[in-house]
Design a protein around this motif. Sequence first.
Motif, mmCIF file in Angstrom:
data_model
loop_
_atom_site.group_PDB
_atom_site.id
_atom_site.type_symbol
_atom_site.label_atom_id
_atom_site.label_comp_id
_atom_site.label_asym_id
_atom_site.label_seq_id
_atom_site.Cartn_x
_atom_site.Cartn_y
_atom_site.Cartn_z
ATOM 1 N N LEU A 1 0.828 -1.203 0.000
ATOM 2 C CA LEU A 1 0.000 0.000 0.000
ATOM 3 C C LEU A 1 0.865 1.257 0.000
ATOM 4 C CD1 LEU A 1 -3.118 0.347 0.114
ATOM 5 C CD2 LEU A 1 -2.869 0.801 2.545
ATOM 6 N N ILE A 2 1.883 1.281 0.842
ATOM 7 C CA ILE A 2 2.777 2.442 0.912
ATOM 8 C C ILE A 2 3.572 2.581 -0.380
ATOM 9 C CG2 ILE A 2 4.740 3.465 2.128
ATOM 10 C CD1 ILE A 2 3.747 2.036 4.667
ATOM 11 N N ALA A 3 4.031 1.449 -0.918
ATOM 12 C CA ALA A 3 4.790 1.490 -2.172
ATOM 13 C C ALA A 3 3.930 2.017 -3.312
ATOM 14 C CB ALA A 3 5.315 0.097 -2.513
ATOM 15 N N ALA A 4 2.665 1.603 -3.350
ATOM 16 C CA ALA A 4 1.751 2.106 -4.379
ATOM 17 C C ALA A 4 1.538 3.608 -4.233
ATOM 18 C CB ALA A 4 0.413 1.368 -4.299
ATOM 19 N N MET A 5 1.407 4.075 -2.989
ATOM 20 C CA MET A 5 1.245 5.513 -2.755
ATOM 21 C C MET A 5 2.436 6.302 -3.271
ATOM 22 S SD MET A 5 -0.469 5.940 1.039
ATOM 23 C CE MET A 5 -0.569 7.725 0.825
ATOM 24 N N LEU A 6 3.634 5.825 -2.973
ATOM 25 C CA LEU A 6 4.831 6.526 -3.431
ATOM 26 C C LEU A 6 4.922 6.518 -4.950
ATOM 27 C CD1 LEU A 6 7.368 5.156 -0.792
ATOM 28 C CD2 LEU A 6 6.532 7.510 -0.969
ATOM 29 N N THR A 7 4.544 5.398 -5.565
ATOM 30 C CA THR A 7 4.605 5.290 -7.018
ATOM 31 C C THR A 7 3.633 6.252 -7.683
ATOM 32 O OG1 THR A 7 5.245 2.960 -6.842
ATOM 33 C CG2 THR A 7 4.401 3.711 -8.963
ATOM 34 N N TRP A 8 2.384 6.244 -7.228
ATOM 35 C CA TRP A 8 1.393 7.157 -7.809
ATOM 36 C C TRP A 8 1.714 8.617 -7.454
ATOM 37 C CZ3 TRP A 8 -0.734 2.273 -8.196
ATOM 38 C CH2 TRP A 8 -1.587 2.044 -9.276
ATOM 39 N N GLY A 9 2.206 8.853 -6.246
ATOM 40 C CA GLY A 9 2.566 10.220 -5.868
ATOM 41 C C GLY A 9 3.641 10.770 -6.775
ATOM 42 N N SER A 10 4.629 9.952 -7.097
ATOM 43 C CA SER A 10 5.683 10.362 -8.018
ATOM 44 C C SER A 10 5.117 10.676 -9.394
ATOM 45 C CB SER A 10 6.736 9.256 -8.141
ATOM 46 O OG SER A 10 7.628 9.513 -9.205
ATOM 47 N N ALA A 11 4.251 9.780 -9.888
ATOM 48 C CA ALA A 11 3.704 9.944 -11.233
ATOM 49 C C ALA A 11 2.897 11.225 -11.363
ATOM 50 C CB ALA A 11 2.852 8.731 -11.595
ATOM 51 N N PHE A 12 2.056 11.513 -10.382
ATOM 52 C CA PHE A 12 1.140 12.630 -10.550
ATOM 53 C C PHE A 12 1.663 13.945 -9.997
ATOM 54 C CE2 PHE A 12 -1.498 9.053 -11.545
ATOM 55 C CZ PHE A 12 -2.196 9.542 -12.637
ATOM 56 N N THR A 13 2.746 13.908 -9.264
ATOM 57 C CA THR A 13 3.438 15.167 -8.992
ATOM 58 C C THR A 13 3.968 15.728 -10.300
ATOM 59 O OG1 THR A 13 4.073 14.464 -6.773
ATOM 60 C CG2 THR A 13 5.343 16.257 -7.741
ATOM 61 N N MET A 14 4.429 14.833 -11.164
ATOM 62 C CA MET A 14 4.913 15.235 -12.480
ATOM 63 C C MET A 14 3.760 15.525 -13.445
ATOM 64 S SD MET A 14 5.092 13.732 -15.693
ATOM 65 C CE MET A 14 6.191 13.220 -16.986
ATOM 66 N N PHE A 15 2.804 14.578 -13.553
ATOM 67 C CA PHE A 15 1.793 14.665 -14.609
ATOM 68 C C PHE A 15 0.853 15.853 -14.438
ATOM 69 C CE2 PHE A 15 -2.329 13.195 -16.454
ATOM 70 C CZ PHE A 15 -1.921 13.176 -17.787
ATOM 71 N N VAL B 1 12.277 12.119 -6.494
ATOM 72 C CA VAL B 1 12.575 11.694 -5.122
ATOM 73 C C VAL B 1 11.556 10.653 -4.652
ATOM 74 C CG1 VAL B 1 12.655 12.447 -2.717
ATOM 75 C CG2 VAL B 1 13.769 13.819 -4.495
ATOM 76 N N LEU B 2 10.277 10.881 -4.937
ATOM 77 C CA LEU B 2 9.245 9.921 -4.541
ATOM 78 C C LEU B 2 9.428 8.583 -5.246
ATOM 79 C CD1 LEU B 2 6.069 12.198 -4.484
ATOM 80 C CD2 LEU B 2 7.265 11.213 -2.521
ATOM 81 N N ALA B 3 9.824 8.605 -6.518
ATOM 82 C CA ALA B 3 10.078 7.360 -7.245
ATOM 83 C C ALA B 3 11.220 6.580 -6.604
ATOM 84 C CB ALA B 3 10.397 7.666 -8.708
ATOM 85 N N GLY B 4 12.252 7.287 -6.182
ATOM 86 C CA GLY B 4 13.376 6.634 -5.518
ATOM 87 C C GLY B 4 12.970 5.968 -4.216
ATOM 88 N N LEU B 5 12.113 6.626 -3.443
ATOM 89 C CA LEU B 5 11.624 6.041 -2.198
ATOM 90 C C LEU B 5 10.786 4.790 -2.465
ATOM 91 C CD1 LEU B 5 10.583 9.303 -0.286
ATOM 92 C CD2 LEU B 5 12.583 7.850 0.165
ATOM 93 N N ALA B 6 9.971 4.826 -3.534
ATOM 94 C CA ALA B 6 9.171 3.654 -3.897
ATOM 95 C C ALA B 6 10.066 2.471 -4.245
ATOM 96 C CB ALA B 6 8.257 3.988 -5.072
ATOM 97 N N LEU B 7 11.110 2.706 -5.019
ATOM 98 C CA LEU B 7 12.033 1.641 -5.411
ATOM 99 C C LEU B 7 12.726 1.031 -4.195
ATOM 100 C CD1 LEU B 7 13.645 3.211 -8.609
ATOM 101 C CD2 LEU B 7 12.133 1.225 -8.505
ATOM 102 N N ALA B 8 13.112 1.881 -3.245
ATOM 103 C CA ALA B 8 13.785 1.393 -2.048
ATOM 104 C C ALA B 8 12.863 0.482 -1.234
ATOM 105 C CB ALA B 8 14.256 2.563 -1.197
ATOM 106 N N LEU B 9 11.584 0.808 -1.174
ATOM 107 C CA LEU B 9 10.640 0.016 -0.398
ATOM 108 C C LEU B 9 10.278 -1.294 -1.107
ATOM 109 C CD1 LEU B 9 8.799 -0.309 2.048
ATOM 110 C CD2 LEU B 9 7.065 1.037 0.852
#
Length: 397
Positions: free
Chosen positions: A220-234, A376-384
């Motif tokens: 759940l947290i990894a999904a949040m970080l992934t989507w947060g990264s995507a839509f901060t940009m988009f 930065v958010l994408a990097g945190l998602a990858l680490a998790l």
Amino acid sequence: MVVTTTSDARSRPVGAWGAVLSMALCVAMLIASEFMPVSLLTPMAEGLHASSGQTGQAISISGLFAVLSSMLITTAAGTVNRKSVLVAMTALMLISLILVAAAPNFAMLMMGRALLGVCIGGFWALATAVIMRLVPEADVPRALALMYGGQAIAAAFAAPIGSYLGGIFGWRAVFWALTPIVAVNLFWHLVALPSLPASQRQDFRSMFSLLKRPHFLRGLIAAMLTWGSAFTMFTYLRPFLEQVTGVGLSALSILLLILGCAGFIGTWAAGRFLTGNVAPLLKLPALLMGGCTAGLLLLGHWVVAASIFLALWGVMNTAMSVIWMTWMSQNVDDAPEAAGSLMVAAIQASILLGAVVGGLLLDGLTIVATFTGSVVLAGLALALIGSGQRLLKPARA
């Protein structure tokens, strides 16, 4: 339960794929309605006498209400037939579009967007669980890919057509143009969706008990970080393309079309190759989309490079949803509605925060700061996520 005419139901669904297609159209309209402000951000801001950062909150407000709706829908709906709930959510989308198109001021716009958020949260909280009931278990990834094909359609055509028509007829006309399509979709739901009685009454305890499962909480947290990264940009892609890449309206529409059309590849690939162990695929969205955002920061001033990065980003944008919802269907299959509520709440919360933080960075610093936050958010998602194995349910002894 799969809708059939015989007792060996799960082998021969009848009419189920028509229902899946109806849901795919609803997805297309939801995505188009939710993210149309991305392609119309500048003219909407000018028309409502607001900044681009403020207008970007039209996405965050829908995200806020989507979070609330996704958490409440399975409990508030109780034992109401899920077909009736999906029909009601589509009707709310129609009303929302009318309010946004006719909005005389920023407050009315936000009211319409809040109503859309209720529809988004309610639909997505139930969507995967409904798909799991419409088709056999082995066909769930393919059905999810087909449903998310609606996302590819919206991504391919909504943004570029929206920006182009908005430049000619005004942004309000774009929202008005969506209303008859949603009305048709509402009728299609009534005809194609079978009766879907609620299997059991959901409550908050069933949702929060899922958070005690370590693999689900990590996912759940990894999904949040992934989507947060995507839509901060988009959310703030248009200001980047205008300010950094330096494109005009025609080139902007072409770039958005490239991004969207690439989504068809992502949907096709996810439906064809997503079988078996999903763990190795969980890191791909954050890895590829975060890498593309970093590439835009380095080479985004060059139109050709920007188009390549946007195409790659678009491929993974549609595949991302299929990958993560397949993970959910395989690893929380005993409580799909409760898991769906939490997943949608988490994803919409990340979209909300991405829009809010991205807007603050844009207004307070620069568009470069917004895109850096995405990386930065994408990097945190990858680490998790790591190898993805820790996000899978424990094997039964």
